[in-house]
Motif scaffolding. Structure first.
Motif, PDB file in Angstrom:
ATOM      1  N   HIS A   1       4.597  -0.161   2.927  1.00  0.00           N
ATOM      2  CA  HIS A   1       3.780   1.050   2.940  1.00  0.00           C
ATOM      3  C   HIS A   1       4.716   2.206   2.670  1.00  0.00           C
ATOM      4  O   HIS A   1       5.598   2.486   3.476  1.00  0.00           O
ATOM      5  CB  HIS A   1       3.071   1.217   4.284  1.00  0.00           C
TER       6      HIS A   1
ATOM      7  N   ARG B   1      -2.439   2.900   4.666  1.00  0.00           N
ATOM      8  CA  ARG B   1      -1.783   1.618   4.937  1.00  0.00           C
ATOM      9  C   ARG B   1      -2.819   0.531   5.198  1.00  0.00           C
ATOM     10  O   ARG B   1      -3.652   0.633   6.083  1.00  0.00           O
ATOM     11  CB  ARG B   1      -0.853   1.708   6.140  1.00  0.00           C
TER      12      ARG B   1
ATOM     13  N   SER C   1       0.860  -1.174   0.000  1.00  0.00           N
ATOM     14  CA  SER C   1       0.000   0.000   0.000  1.00  0.00           C
ATOM     15  C   SER C   1       0.897   1.225   0.000  1.00  0.00           C
ATOM     16  O   SER C   1       2.011   1.191   0.519  1.00  0.00           O
ATOM     17  CB  SER C   1      -0.939   0.009   1.210  1.00  0.00           C
ATOM     18  N   CYS C   2       0.421   2.274  -0.606  1.00  0.00           N
ATOM     19  CA  CYS C   2       1.206   3.509  -0.586  1.00  0.00           C
ATOM     20  C   CYS C   2       0.287   4.712  -0.641  1.00  0.00           C
ATOM     21  O   CYS C   2      -0.880   4.611  -0.991  1.00  0.00           O
ATOM     22  CB  CYS C   2       2.224   3.538  -1.721  1.00  0.00           C
TER      23      CYS C   2
END
Length: 170
Positions: free
Chosen positions: A145, A138, A123-124
């Motif tokens: 992340h 996140r 996730s970013c």
């Protein structure tokens, strides 16, 4: 391996450009369902989830799911057997950690889960993102992340960003 892109709500004009940039950056086939839905359109969200499940189930390919914004939520709403063909889930700008009551109400109507059996989950978020700030992006079980320059729909060097994100450099 194919990339399956799940778009978020709004920014309809950018979706086609995201898909084009991903295809050019990676050289991989990109599957995309141009589907317009809003935050409170649970029926339409469930329809899109159904289309993604059916598409993945119908073929022999392996998939990387790339999901933007609310599409990141939908990426974690698929049928459990669907994830057997998914190598990665990558979300960017997705509101996984939003705690507002109205958002929890929306999530309660979807089969959203925080744990899925997918080998790699990323996730970013983005610096300067006022739509979904970085600390909300996140996913609880994402193994990475990261934060990038840009905002919810505007990413400088978008092709380079997608290449790094998808091909494993992030």
């Amino acid at each position: 391996t194919k990339i399956l892109f799940i778009q978020g709500i709004h920014n309809f004009s950018l979706r086609e450009q995201f898909v084009s940039d991903v295809k050019e950056a990676t050289g991989l086939e990109v599957v995309y369902f141009p589907y317009l839905y809003g935050l409170m359109d649970t029926d339409k969200q469930l329809e899109l989830i159904g289309k993604v499940n059916a598409h993945i189930a119908s073929g022999d390919s392996r998939y990387i799911i790339l999901a933007h914004s609310f599409g990141g939520i939908l990426a974690y709403c698929l049928e459990e057997k669907t994830y057997e063909k998914v190598e990665q889930i990558i979300t960017f700008g997705a509101p996984h950690q939003v705690q507002f009551a109205w958002f929890k109400d929306t999530l309660s109507k979807l089969p959203y889960r925080t744990e899925v059996d997918v080998p790699l989950q990323k996730s970013c978020g983005f610096y300067f993102d006022f739509t979904v700030p970085f600390f909300f992006t996140r996913h609880p079980h994402a193994k990475s992340h990261t934060n990038h320059i840009g905002s919810h729909t505007s990413v400088p060097n978008r092709k380079k960003f997608f290449r790094k994100l998808i091909l494993g450099h992030i």
